[in-house]
Design an enzyme around this catalytic site. Sequence first.
Site, PDB file in Angstrom:
ATOM      1  N   ALA A  32      -5.274  -3.606   2.682  1.00  0.00           N
ATOM      2  CA  ALA A  32      -4.911  -4.158   3.989  1.00  0.00           C
ATOM      3  C   ALA A  32      -3.596  -3.558   4.462  1.00  0.00           C
ATOM      4  O   ALA A  32      -2.662  -3.376   3.679  1.00  0.00           O
ATOM      5  CB  ALA A  32      -4.785  -5.679   3.900  1.00  0.00           C
TER       6      ALA A  32
ATOM      7  N   GLU B  31       1.162  10.283   4.720  1.00  0.00           N
ATOM      8  CA  GLU B  31       2.145  10.222   5.822  1.00  0.00           C
ATOM      9  C   GLU B  31       3.566  10.049   5.266  1.00  0.00           C
ATOM     10  O   GLU B  31       4.536  10.325   5.957  1.00  0.00           O
ATOM     11  CB  GLU B  31       1.803   9.083   6.779  1.00  0.00           C
ATOM     12  CG  GLU B  31       0.593   9.352   7.675  1.00  0.00           C
ATOM     13  CD  GLU B  31       0.882  10.319   8.825  1.00  0.00           C
ATOM     14  OE1 GLU B  31       2.030  10.400   9.270  1.00  0.00           O
ATOM     15  OE2 GLU B  31      -0.062  11.005   9.253  1.00  0.00           O
TER      16      GLU B  31
ATOM     17  N   TYR C 227       5.092   3.412  10.374  1.00  0.00           N
ATOM     18  CA  TYR C 227       3.994   3.247   9.410  1.00  0.00           C
ATOM     19  C   TYR C 227       4.351   3.920   8.086  1.00  0.00           C
ATOM     20  O   TYR C 227       4.214   3.323   7.007  1.00  0.00           O
ATOM     21  CB  TYR C 227       2.705   3.859   9.989  1.00  0.00           C
ATOM     22  CG  TYR C 227       1.598   4.043   8.973  1.00  0.00           C
ATOM     23  CD1 TYR C 227       0.815   2.960   8.565  1.00  0.00           C
ATOM     24  CD2 TYR C 227       1.336   5.294   8.401  1.00  0.00           C
ATOM     25  CE1 TYR C 227      -0.193   3.123   7.620  1.00  0.00           C
ATOM     26  CE2 TYR C 227       0.329   5.464   7.470  1.00  0.00           C
ATOM     27  CZ  TYR C 227      -0.433   4.375   7.078  1.00  0.00           C
ATOM     28  OH  TYR C 227      -1.428   4.542   6.142  1.00  0.00           O
TER      29      TYR C 227
ATOM     30  N   SER D 178       0.089   6.590   1.187  1.00  0.00           N
ATOM     31  CA  SER D 178      -0.412   7.541   2.186  1.00  0.00           C
ATOM     32  C   SER D 178       0.352   8.858   2.188  1.00  0.00           C
ATOM     33  O   SER D 178       1.570   8.895   1.983  1.00  0.00           O
ATOM     34  CB  SER D 178      -0.281   6.895   3.571  1.00  0.00           C
ATOM     35  OG  SER D 178      -0.452   7.847   4.580  1.00  0.00           O
TER      36      SER D 178
HETATM   37  N1  LIG Z   1      -7.980   6.359   5.926  1.00  0.00           N
HETATM   38  C1  LIG Z   1      -6.977   7.156   5.600  1.00  0.00           C
HETATM   39  O1  LIG Z   1      -6.988   8.361   5.866  1.00  0.00           O
HETATM   40  C2  LIG Z   1      -5.809   6.608   4.808  1.00  0.00           C
HETATM   41  C3  LIG Z   1      -4.959   7.510   4.152  1.00  0.00           C
HETATM   42  C4  LIG Z   1      -3.922   7.002   3.366  1.00  0.00           C
HETATM   43  C5  LIG Z   1      -3.734   5.642   3.261  1.00  0.00           C
HETATM   44  N2  LIG Z   1      -4.564   4.794   3.947  1.00  0.00           N
HETATM   45  C6  LIG Z   1      -4.359   3.353   3.787  1.00  0.00           C
HETATM   46  O2  LIG Z   1      -5.477   2.882   3.056  1.00  0.00           O
HETATM   47  C7  LIG Z   1      -5.810   1.570   3.475  1.00  0.00           C
HETATM   48  C8  LIG Z   1      -7.243   1.531   3.948  1.00  0.00           C
HETATM   49  O3  LIG Z   1      -7.410   2.447   5.038  1.00  0.00           O
HETATM   50  P1  LIG Z   1      -8.568   2.267   6.103  1.00  0.00           P
HETATM   51  O4  LIG Z   1      -8.752   3.604   6.724  1.00  0.00           O
HETATM   52  O5  LIG Z   1      -9.694   1.555   5.485  1.00  0.00           O
HETATM   53  O6  LIG Z   1      -7.826   1.298   7.175  1.00  0.00           O
HETATM   54  P2  LIG Z   1      -8.469   0.338   8.274  1.00  0.00           P
HETATM   55  O7  LIG Z   1      -9.896   0.691   8.505  1.00  0.00           O
HETATM   56  O8  LIG Z   1      -7.536   0.311   9.432  1.00  0.00           O
HETATM   57  O9  LIG Z   1      -8.452  -1.114   7.550  1.00  0.00           O
HETATM   58  C9  LIG Z   1      -7.288  -1.867   7.482  1.00  0.00           C
HETATM   59  C10 LIG Z   1      -7.651  -3.231   6.929  1.00  0.00           C
HETATM   60  O10 LIG Z   1      -6.462  -4.025   6.837  1.00  0.00           O
HETATM   61  C11 LIG Z   1      -6.751  -5.305   7.378  1.00  0.00           C
HETATM   62  N3  LIG Z   1      -5.522  -5.947   7.821  1.00  0.00           N
HETATM   63  C12 LIG Z   1      -4.655  -5.537   8.754  1.00  0.00           C
HETATM   64  N4  LIG Z   1      -3.636  -6.396   8.860  1.00  0.00           N
HETATM   65  C13 LIG Z   1      -3.856  -7.380   7.955  1.00  0.00           C
HETATM   66  C14 LIG Z   1      -3.173  -8.551   7.584  1.00  0.00           C
HETATM   67  N5  LIG Z   1      -2.009  -8.899   8.168  1.00  0.00           N
HETATM   68  N6  LIG Z   1      -3.680  -9.340   6.609  1.00  0.00           N
HETATM   69  C15 LIG Z   1      -4.855  -9.021   6.019  1.00  0.00           C
HETATM   70  N7  LIG Z   1      -5.571  -7.919   6.331  1.00  0.00           N
HETATM   71  C16 LIG Z   1      -5.068  -7.111   7.290  1.00  0.00           C
HETATM   72  C17 LIG Z   1      -7.730  -5.011   8.504  1.00  0.00           C
HETATM   73  O11 LIG Z   1      -8.389  -6.192   8.887  1.00  0.00           O
HETATM   74  P3  LIG Z   1      -9.065  -6.371  10.362  1.00  0.00           P
HETATM   75  O12 LIG Z   1     -10.469  -5.813  10.236  1.00  0.00           O
HETATM   76  O13 LIG Z   1      -9.031  -7.839  10.562  1.00  0.00           O
HETATM   77  O14 LIG Z   1      -8.233  -5.611  11.341  1.00  0.00           O
HETATM   78  C18 LIG Z   1      -8.641  -4.015   7.797  1.00  0.00           C
HETATM   79  O15 LIG Z   1      -9.536  -4.686   6.960  1.00  0.00           O
HETATM   80  C19 LIG Z   1      -4.787   1.196   4.532  1.00  0.00           C
HETATM   81  O16 LIG Z   1      -3.723   0.542   3.882  1.00  0.00           O
HETATM   82  C20 LIG Z   1      -4.319   2.537   5.058  1.00  0.00           C
HETATM   83  O17 LIG Z   1      -3.035   2.459   5.628  1.00  0.00           O
HETATM   84  C21 LIG Z   1      -5.606   5.249   4.694  1.00  0.00           C
END
Ligand SMILES: NC(=O)c1ccc[n+]([C@@H]2O[C@H](COP(=O)([O-])OP(=O)(O)OC[C@H]3O[C@@H](n4cnc5c(N)ncnc54)[C@H](OP(=O)(O)O)[C@@H]3O)[C@@H](O)[C@H]2O)c1
Length: 320
Positions: free
Chosen positions: A79, A125, A147, A123
């Site tokens: 999250a 980033e 972020y 990440s």
């Molecule tokens: N995808 C990438 O390329 C990448 C790369 C490096 C790191 N990351 C990190 O990996 C993780 C997963 O990425 P992703 O692409 O799956 O991201 P995502 O699709 O944006 O999913 C984010 C999740 O966090 C939840 N969330 C946001 N705020 C919250 C809160 N206050 N309390 C509880 N849940 C909350 C969202 O819930 P809702 O559905 O309710 O909004 C969603 O389930 C994230 O932490 C992201 O920053 C991603």
Amino acid sequence: MITGITGQDGAYLAQLLLSKGYEVHGLARRSSSSDVNLSRLRWLGIEKDVRIVDGNLLDLSGLIRTVTAVKPDELYNLAAQSFVASSWQQPLLTGQVTALGVTNVLEAIRLVKPDTRFYQASSSEMYGLVQQPVQSETTPFYPRSPYAVAKLYGHWITVNYRESFGLHASSGILFNHESPLRGIEFVTRKVSDSVARIKLGLAKELRLGNTSAQRDWGHAKDYVRAMWLMLQQDTPDDYVVATGRTSTVRTMCEIAFSHVGLNIEDHLVIDEALFRPAEVEILLGDPSKAKSKLGWETSVTMEDLIREMVDADLARYRKH
Ligand SMILES: NC(=O)c1ccc[n+]([C@@H]2O[C@H](COP(=O)([O-])OP(=O)(O)OC[C@H]3O[C@@H](n4cnc5c(N)ncnc54)[C@H](OP(=O)(O)O)[C@@H]3O)[C@@H](O)[C@H]2O)c1
């Protein structure tokens, strides 16, 4: 247990864990319009197979109660306020959720069930203004957005809880990973969605910011496997997960347009308003450690990934 189970990675990770026989619990926020947004889990056909717990990373008491009830063997903290552009618009919320939220989860584990194995979604980033041409676990960080600064806190607090309290806590420094379940605001999905709409006559242009930015793109379903592998190790550690190949946003767009027989020049519009206040020009990861210690490898090329995303968006629009 997975926080962020409604997101892209949460859905693919839940699918992987279910396929291995796990009982999967997901922390999710309710919303006034859809209760909990299960659309990604539904897309994978697993929405009835996971147990959803109402919660928020900002609410330590709820996290403590949830960890007490679930007693997770493994907890994946996915999250986050995860979108870089929103982090300039909502820097404080990003810090509260993406940075301090990690401490809330770690505290809940430490207080209630310290033998839980913990994964933190760090990440690429965090490398931001890159200090080395190829980034590994030892490359110094230089975050370039609220972020990225928040993720850096999450990364270091994870390392600190591991070293201070002996938690089995690992941090995966994941480079960009995409899929048909990627949020629509992220560049690859914005491209695949726009290309599908242009192809079907529903739109004319694709409006982007800096198309010379370079990213190391892989497929989310490969990357969640790396998360799981980290928690199967005897010793917790930090790992870069990447393909080791970088491409410009423009190249990624060209692949998407040419896949449907369109010419990029006829549709791409560069919009200065979409540039980042501080750009991350290039990210390129070195996955050697994940390869040698976890036996992890990427299985999908960037070209196949983008084509899969365009095909999925075409199918979505044709269905409606
Ligand atoms: N995808 C990438 O390329 C990448 C790369 C490096 C790191 N990351 C990190 O990996 C993780 C997963 O990425 P992703 O692409 O799956 O991201 P995502 O699709 O944006 O999913 C984010 C999740 O966090 C939840 N969330 C946001 N705020 C919250 C809160 N206050 N309390 C509880 N849940 C909350 C969202 O819930 P809702 O559905 O309710 O909004 C969603 O389930 C994230 O932490 C992201 O920053 C991603």
